[in-house]
Motif scaffolding. Sequence first.
Motif, short mmCIF file in Angstrom:
data_model
loop_
_atom_site.label_atom_id
_atom_site.label_comp_id
_atom_site.label_asym_id
_atom_site.label_seq_id
_atom_site.Cartn_x
_atom_site.Cartn_y
_atom_site.Cartn_z
N GLN A 157 -2.51 5.24 -18.77
CA GLN A 157 -3.54 5.49 -18.19
C GLN A 157 -3.84 4.89 -16.73
O GLN A 157 -4.02 4.35 -17.06
CB GLN A 157 -4.11 6.31 -18.85
N ASN A 158 -2.75 5.28 -15.82
CA ASN A 158 -3.43 4.29 -14.63
C ASN A 158 -3.12 5.26 -14.09
O ASN A 158 -2.36 6.77 -13.57
CB ASN A 158 -2.02 3.30 -14.47
N PHE A 159 -3.64 5.33 -12.70
CA PHE A 159 -3.74 6.35 -11.01
C PHE A 159 -2.86 6.50 -10.63
O PHE A 159 -2.72 7.38 -10.05
CB PHE A 159 -4.41 5.18 -10.73
N THR A 160 -2.20 5.75 -10.63
CA THR A 160 -0.62 5.77 -10.08
C THR A 160 -0.06 7.69 -11.08
O THR A 160 1.20 8.02 -10.20
CB THR A 160 0.24 4.98 -10.21
N ILE B 155 8.94 0.88 -6.76
CA ILE B 155 8.09 2.28 -6.54
C ILE B 155 8.54 3.33 -6.92
O ILE B 155 8.27 4.63 -6.83
CB ILE B 155 8.45 3.12 -4.85
N GLU B 156 10.38 3.48 -7.33
CA GLU B 156 11.11 4.32 -7.82
C GLU B 156 10.62 4.40 -9.01
O GLU B 156 10.37 5.55 -9.58
CB GLU B 156 12.42 3.55 -8.35
N LYS B 157 10.06 3.58 -10.08
CA LYS B 157 10.06 3.91 -11.37
C LYS B 157 8.27 4.40 -11.16
O LYS B 157 7.81 4.74 -12.24
CB LYS B 157 9.47 1.82 -12.04
N LEU B 158 7.62 4.15 -10.61
CA LEU B 158 6.00 4.60 -10.10
C LEU B 158 6.86 6.41 -10.24
O LEU B 158 5.44 6.46 -10.87
CB LEU B 158 5.41 3.58 -8.95
N ASN B 159 7.42 6.87 -9.71
CA ASN B 159 7.67 7.87 -9.30
C ASN B 159 8.76 8.63 -10.25
O ASN B 159 8.25 9.74 -10.07
CB ASN B 159 8.34 8.11 -7.65
N THR B 160 9.31 8.14 -11.36
CA THR B 160 9.57 8.63 -12.29
C THR B 160 9.32 8.64 -13.60
O THR B 160 8.90 9.17 -14.14
CB THR B 160 10.99 8.09 -12.52
N GLY B 161 7.95 7.95 -13.18
CA GLY B 161 6.72 7.91 -14.65
C GLY B 161 7.05 7.21 -15.58
O GLY B 161 7.02 6.96 -16.44
N ILE C 258 1.53 -1.24 0.14
CA ILE C 258 0.38 0.11 -0.47
C ILE C 258 1.17 0.98 0.10
O ILE C 258 1.64 1.63 1.26
CB ILE C 258 -0.62 0.23 1.25
N LEU C 259 0.38 1.97 -0.86
CA LEU C 259 1.59 3.46 -1.46
C LEU C 259 0.68 4.47 -0.24
O LEU C 259 -0.99 4.40 -0.78
CB LEU C 259 1.91 3.73 -2.27
N TRP D 280 4.69 9.26 -4.25
CA TRP D 280 4.82 7.92 -3.66
C TRP D 280 5.62 6.80 -2.63
O TRP D 280 6.97 6.89 -3.45
CB TRP D 280 4.06 6.87 -4.83
N ARG D 281 5.29 6.75 -1.40
CA ARG D 281 5.93 6.19 -0.56
C ARG D 281 5.17 4.80 0.21
O ARG D 281 3.98 4.71 -0.31
CB ARG D 281 6.53 7.12 0.34
N LEU D 282 6.15 4.23 -0.23
CA LEU D 282 5.79 2.61 0.87
C LEU D 282 4.89 2.99 2.63
O LEU D 282 5.42 3.58 3.50
CB LEU D 282 6.93 1.73 1.72
#
Length: 102
Positions: free
Chosen positions: A41-44, A30-36, A8-9, A50-52
Amino acid sequence: MRDICCYILWSDSLERFYTGACQFALEERIEKLNTGFYRGQNFTKKARDWRLYLKVEAVDYSHAVRIERKIKSMKSSVYIRNLKKYPELVEELKDKCKITHL
């Protein structure tokens, strides 16, 4: 490194939780989510902070997905906060999501 879990982020900018399942390096995800990194088209993609918030270890990937679906089905940030506050709820959730073969 394998990291089989449901995670859960939390995003401060969105003030929202995101729940997912992972079977590889969670920190890298998480790093990949934060760098796009992930396209589409996704929520993240709406946030880069985002952080754990909580990690729930799973037996295998299908177990992690069942935990993820159960958390999402609750549709409740209160439930998520209670999972972090009361570790016994996490254990109960993990047990409920296990498949027992007779």
